[in-house]
Design a protein around this motif. Structure first.
Motif, PDB file in Angstrom:
ATOM      1  N   UNK A 201      24.598  -0.624 -16.208  1.00  0.00           N
ATOM      2  CA  UNK A 201      25.885  -1.164 -16.647  1.00  0.00           C
ATOM      3  C   UNK A 201      26.421  -2.146 -15.605  1.00  0.00           C
TER       4      UNK A 201
ATOM      5  N   UNK B 167      32.777  -3.865 -16.019  1.00  0.00           N
ATOM      6  CA  UNK B 167      32.518  -4.313 -17.384  1.00  0.00           C
ATOM      7  C   UNK B 167      33.777  -4.333 -18.239  1.00  0.00           C
TER       8      UNK B 167
ATOM      9  N   UNK C  79      36.496   3.013 -28.449  1.00  0.00           N
ATOM     10  CA  UNK C  79      36.893   1.640 -28.798  1.00  0.00           C
ATOM     11  C   UNK C  79      35.767   0.944 -29.559  1.00  0.00           C
TER      12      UNK C  79
ATOM     13  N   UNK D 246      37.784  12.331 -27.557  1.00  0.00           N
ATOM     14  CA  UNK D 246      37.751  11.061 -26.835  1.00  0.00           C
ATOM     15  C   UNK D 246      37.705   9.960 -27.886  1.00  0.00           C
ATOM     16  N   UNK D 247      38.759   9.132 -27.944  1.00  0.00           N
ATOM     17  CA  UNK D 247      38.742   8.035 -28.910  1.00  0.00           C
ATOM     18  C   UNK D 247      37.829   6.923 -28.418  1.00  0.00           C
TER      19      UNK D 247
ATOM     20  N   UNK E  79      39.297   7.900 -22.519  1.00  0.00           N
ATOM     21  CA  UNK E  79      40.307   8.938 -22.354  1.00  0.00           C
ATOM     22  C   UNK E  79      39.956  10.170 -23.164  1.00  0.00           C
ATOM     23  N   UNK E  80      39.904  11.299 -22.494  1.00  0.00           N
ATOM     24  CA  UNK E  80      39.689  12.561 -23.201  1.00  0.00           C
ATOM     25  C   UNK E  80      41.055  13.180 -23.487  1.00  0.00           C
TER      26      UNK E  80
ATOM     27  N   UNK F  78      21.393   4.552 -15.964  1.00  0.00           N
ATOM     28  CA  UNK F  78      22.309   3.941 -16.941  1.00  0.00           C
ATOM     29  C   UNK F  78      23.527   3.344 -16.257  1.00  0.00           C
ATOM     30  N   UNK F  79      24.023   4.058 -15.243  1.00  0.00           N
ATOM     31  CA  UNK F  79      25.194   3.555 -14.509  1.00  0.00           C
ATOM     32  C   UNK F  79      24.878   2.227 -13.810  1.00  0.00           C
TER      33      UNK F  79
ATOM     34  N   UNK G 272      29.093   6.977 -17.901  1.00  0.00           N
ATOM     35  CA  UNK G 272      28.134   6.087 -17.238  1.00  0.00           C
ATOM     36  C   UNK G 272      28.781   4.768 -16.835  1.00  0.00           C
TER      37      UNK G 272
ATOM     38  N   UNK H   5      31.625  -8.269 -25.825  1.00  0.00           N
ATOM     39  CA  UNK H   5      31.931  -6.857 -26.012  1.00  0.00           C
ATOM     40  C   UNK H   5      31.336  -5.993 -24.897  1.00  0.00           C
ATOM     41  N   UNK H   6      31.767  -4.739 -24.883  1.00  0.00           N
ATOM     42  CA  UNK H   6      31.202  -3.777 -23.945  1.00  0.00           C
ATOM     43  C   UNK H   6      29.783  -3.477 -24.391  1.00  0.00           C
ATOM     44  N   UNK H   7      28.860  -3.309 -23.446  1.00  0.00           N
ATOM     45  CA  UNK H   7      27.454  -3.253 -23.842  1.00  0.00           C
ATOM     46  C   UNK H   7      27.057  -1.976 -24.579  1.00  0.00           C
ATOM     47  N   UNK H   8      27.275  -0.803 -24.003  1.00  0.00           N
ATOM     48  CA  UNK H   8      26.824   0.396 -24.700  1.00  0.00           C
ATOM     49  C   UNK H   8      27.614   1.617 -24.267  1.00  0.00           C
ATOM     50  N   UNK H   9      27.558   2.652 -25.088  1.00  0.00           N
ATOM     51  CA  UNK H   9      28.179   3.938 -24.767  1.00  0.00           C
ATOM     52  C   UNK H   9      27.195   5.012 -25.173  1.00  0.00           C
ATOM     53  N   UNK H  10      26.849   5.898 -24.245  1.00  0.00           N
ATOM     54  CA  UNK H  10      25.914   6.980 -24.557  1.00  0.00           C
ATOM     55  C   UNK H  10      26.693   8.279 -24.732  1.00  0.00           C
ATOM     56  N   UNK H  11      26.460   8.979 -25.842  1.00  0.00           N
ATOM     57  CA  UNK H  11      27.156  10.233 -26.114  1.00  0.00           C
ATOM     58  C   UNK H  11      26.149  11.366 -26.282  1.00  0.00           C
TER      59      UNK H  11
ATOM     60  N   UNK I 107      32.745  -2.265 -28.833  1.00  0.00           N
ATOM     61  CA  UNK I 107      31.468  -1.765 -28.339  1.00  0.00           C
ATOM     62  C   UNK I 107      30.328  -2.398 -29.118  1.00  0.00           C
TER      63      UNK I 107
END
Lengths: 101, 329
Positions: free
Chosen positions: B270, A66, B65, B62-63, A90-91, B266-267, A85, B30-36, B69
């Motif tokens: 993606x 992706x 983007x 963790x920065x 980057x951490x 989820x993986x 996932x 764009x990137x689809x999703x980020x789970x935190x 997103x």
């Protein structure tokens, strides 16, 4: 098919830098960029990551995921690649005095 | 690049903090999703980052983007600061608050700077019963890839759909040798559930988040559903249903022996999103549903700074000017 590859090195032995410069160009100190085949890139990275010593190196190249690229690292630094996932972010580890910047 | 070279340093700096539309990736790219989970999302002087608290009081960072997103899913143990939310809103990132493992969607944010063109189409089609039924029928046709008899009622359609889904669950359960499978969703009893149910719930919520982001990105209302109704997210369920049979259900069944089904779901999702380019497909499908007559040449250019006044006879009229004919004072 050849693809662009970026390798960044920090505090690696001199001979490693000399070796990389035979395949890639060095537009900034320790930063290399070039276009090589996947096979050459993997061999090169294998050699570099095995000889970083106390230093560190990062390799970034296009991939069918992706993000459209993957990040590979060798050596310990405060930055570490974390997988969310399937998304590589980057951490930036909190300072504890042991890990060099 | 030329933008930054040709402008002075201070205006370049402003451009980076308040991006123009051209600097934001199109939602489809764009990137689809980020789970935190278990992080604090803050805006510091350089960007938006997720802080992971450590036992000694310090924090790893963790920065994120955010500009690239489409959707950030905030799960259990997360918090976000006001400036972080403001930055995400400015970059058009949809923030969805979810339960653990992204298996429940509580609420979602909506970026405000968008044209209302698609919202108006949606509202018109929704408010007219004939148009609404036509869209519901088109949704069923898209799901099952087959035409339905003309003049079919919604009740008959629902029956048809129920039959198809039952058959599909049965076939997949047989294929993976699962006896007595029952779709069930019980967040209170999460860990005792069959991995398939866990994977399916997690995958569906991630799908809801992505669909929600796509709907908001078009400026449509997540509430005005055509098949579903009565919920703030009715349209999200409508659109998400288009993809379940292909993307979430078979995948969830394949995880019936997984030790970590929600994460793996989820993986895999993606991977799917990447392989099938689902994000642009969702945008395209919504547009095709709401405006089948439009030429499929792609998205029209959007100008979020444009504000019109409505006039039933003249169409859109310029705003921001005084329309008084002859004030006489």
């Amino acid at each position: 098919m050849s693809n662009m590859v970026v390798i960044s090195t920090t505090a690696v032995p001199d001979h490693v830098r000399g070796a990389i410069s035979r395949w890639l160009t060095e537009p900034a100190p320790g930063l290399y960029v070039g276009t090589v085949s996947a096979k050459v890139r993997d061999k090169l990275w294998e050699a570099v990551s095995a000889s970083v010593g106390e230093g560190a190196a990062v390799c970034i190249h296009p991939a069918e995921n992706e993000q459209r690229y993957v990040i590979k690292t060798a050596g310990e630094r405060r930055r570490r690649v974390v997988d969310f996932d399937g998304l590589q972010l980057i951490e930036f580890r909190a300072e504890n005095g042991n890990v060099p910047l | 690049m030329s933008l930054l070279v040709s402008t002075s340093f201070s205006s370049a700096r402003r451009a980076l903090s308040a991006p123009t539309l051209a600097m934001l990736p199109r939602i489809a790219d764009s990137l689809s999703f980020l789970y935190l989970e278990n992080v604090r999302v803050v805006q510091d002087d350089t960007g938006v980052c997720a802080q992971v608290a450590k036992t000694d009081g310090s924090a790893d960072r963790v920065y994120l983007p955010v500009a690239s997103l489409a959707c950030v899913l905030l799960g259990t143990g997360t918090s976000a600061t006001n400036p972080a939310m403001a930055t995400m809103a400015r970059h058009g990132t949809t923030v969805v608050w979810t339960g653990s493992g992204a298996v429940r969607m509580y609420s979602a944010s909506q970026p405000s700077e968008l044209t209302t063109d698609w919202l108006e189409r949606q509202a018109r089609a929704w408010a007219d019963d004939t148009a609404r039924l036509a869209i519901a029928v088109r949704m069923y046709e898209m799901r099952f890839g087959a035409g339905v008899p003309e003049g079919i009622t919604l009740q008959q359609l629902r029956g048809l759909e129920g039959q198809r889904m039952k058959l599909m669950y049965q076939m997949l359960a047989d294929k993976h040798r699962i006896r007595g499978f029952k779709r069930n969703y019980n967040p209170e009893n999460w860990d005792q559930q069959n991995p398939v149910n866990q994977a399916l719930s997690a995958a569906n919520t991630a799908l809801y988040g992505v669909v929600h982001a796509a709907i908001l990105a078009l400026g449509c209302s997540p509430a005005l559903g055509f098949v579903h109704s009565g919920k703030q997210h009715a349209f999200v369920y409508d659109i998400a249903d288009l993809y379940k049979a292909k993307h979430t259900i078979p995948m969830a069944f394949s995880l019936n022996k997984s030790g970590n089904p929600d994460r793996e779901a989820r993986r895999n999702l993606r991977e799917d999103f990447r392989l099938y380019r689902l994000m642009p497909a969702i945008i395209h499908d919504i547009q095709r549903l709401l405006a089948p007559e439009l030429d499929e040449t792609g998205e029209e250019t959007q100008n979020p700074e444009l504000v019109h006044l409505w006039d039933p006879d003249l169409g859109p009229v310029d705003a921001g000017i005084n329309h008084a004919l002859d004030p006489g004072w």
